[in-house]
Write a protein that holds these residues in place. Structure first.
Motif, short mmCIF file in Angstrom:
data_model
loop_
_atom_site.label_atom_id
_atom_site.label_comp_id
_atom_site.label_asym_id
_atom_site.label_seq_id
_atom_site.Cartn_x
_atom_site.Cartn_y
_atom_site.Cartn_z
N TYR A 235 -3.79 -5.34 -6.08
CA TYR A 235 -4.60 -4.48 -6.99
C TYR A 235 -4.12 -2.91 -6.99
O TYR A 235 -3.88 -2.34 -5.92
N GLN A 236 -3.74 -2.51 -8.18
CA GLN A 236 -2.91 -1.25 -8.37
C GLN A 236 -3.81 -0.39 -9.37
O GLN A 236 -4.09 -0.71 -10.54
N PRO B 222 0.96 -1.11 -0.12
CA PRO B 222 -0.17 -0.11 0.16
C PRO B 222 0.84 1.01 -0.15
O PRO B 222 0.53 2.29 -0.55
N LEU C 236 -5.16 -7.62 -1.86
CA LEU C 236 -6.39 -8.20 -1.86
C LEU C 236 -6.15 -9.59 -1.06
O LEU C 236 -7.13 -9.96 -0.43
N LYS D 120 -3.55 4.11 -6.27
CA LYS D 120 -4.09 2.95 -5.08
C LYS D 120 -3.28 1.68 -5.52
O LYS D 120 -2.56 1.26 -6.45
N SER D 121 -2.97 1.12 -4.35
CA SER D 121 -2.18 -0.01 -4.02
C SER D 121 -2.15 -0.71 -2.93
O SER D 121 -2.11 -0.60 -1.77
N GLU D 122 -3.31 -1.91 -3.15
CA GLU D 122 -3.86 -2.71 -2.05
C GLU D 122 -3.54 -4.21 -2.43
O GLU D 122 -3.87 -4.86 -3.34
#
Length: 181
Positions: free
Chosen positions: A87-88, A63, A78, A74-76
């Protein structure tokens, strides 16, 4: 952040003495190459004046990647596990156009040494990235390689030029954030 001449006599394979000296003086080395008819590939290297273990711990905090890459919004993570799912989202503005891309990645880690990012799905036909860390002097050599083909036809020369201009700026930002911690 400058290495002594003595340190440069302890070479890293595949790097010339002048490349090692440039790295030690804070330069980001970049090499672009073709990848598919609409894609590009780039490898960037930089010296981090921090221990590899410190760099590693910060780099696997996915993140936080929005701090390293200004276009990343966004950098999450999952899913955590042996293979992480990431997910980016990134957004890039051009003269009269704003492009947004999203990508789902499978992330494989070799602790302290290597992170592989492989496309699961997203707004690319293909995408792979490899981040490698090696001890270098009293710090770390970071090598980041990316190859990608967007799903919209953009001539390779424009992709390569964009990568060659943007990645060094992003790498310097990454170094600044990593070393400030």
């Amino acid at each position: 952040m400058t290495l002594s001449f003595k340190d440069l006599n302890n070479p890293i394979p595949d790097l010339t003495w002048s490349q090692q000296k440039a790295l030690s003086q804070g330069e980001v080395l970049v090499e672009t190459r073709s990848h598919s008819s609409w894609g590009g590939a780039v490898t960037a290297q930089m010296y981090l004046p921090i221990a590899r273990s410190s760099a590693w711990q910060q780099l696997i905090d996915y993140p936080r990647w929005v701090e390293y890459f200004p276009d990343l919004t966004k950098s999450e993570v999952l899913h955590q596990g042996q293979v992480k799912h990431l997910y980016q989202v990134a957004q890039k503005s051009f003269v009269f156009l704003t492009a947004q891309v999203e990508i789902y990645l499978n992330v494989f880690e070799v602790e302290g040494k290597h992170i592989q990012f492989r496309l699961e799905k997203g707004t690319f036909n293909d995408f792979t990235a490899d981040l490698k860390l090696k001890d270098f002097d009293n710090g770390t050599l970071l090598t980041y390689s990316v190859q990608a083909t967007p799903n919209i036809p953009i001539p390779t020369i424009f992709i390569q030029q964009g990568m060659q201009m943007e990645l060094p700026r992003n790498m310097r930002q990454m170094r600044q954030v990593l070393c400030a911690a």
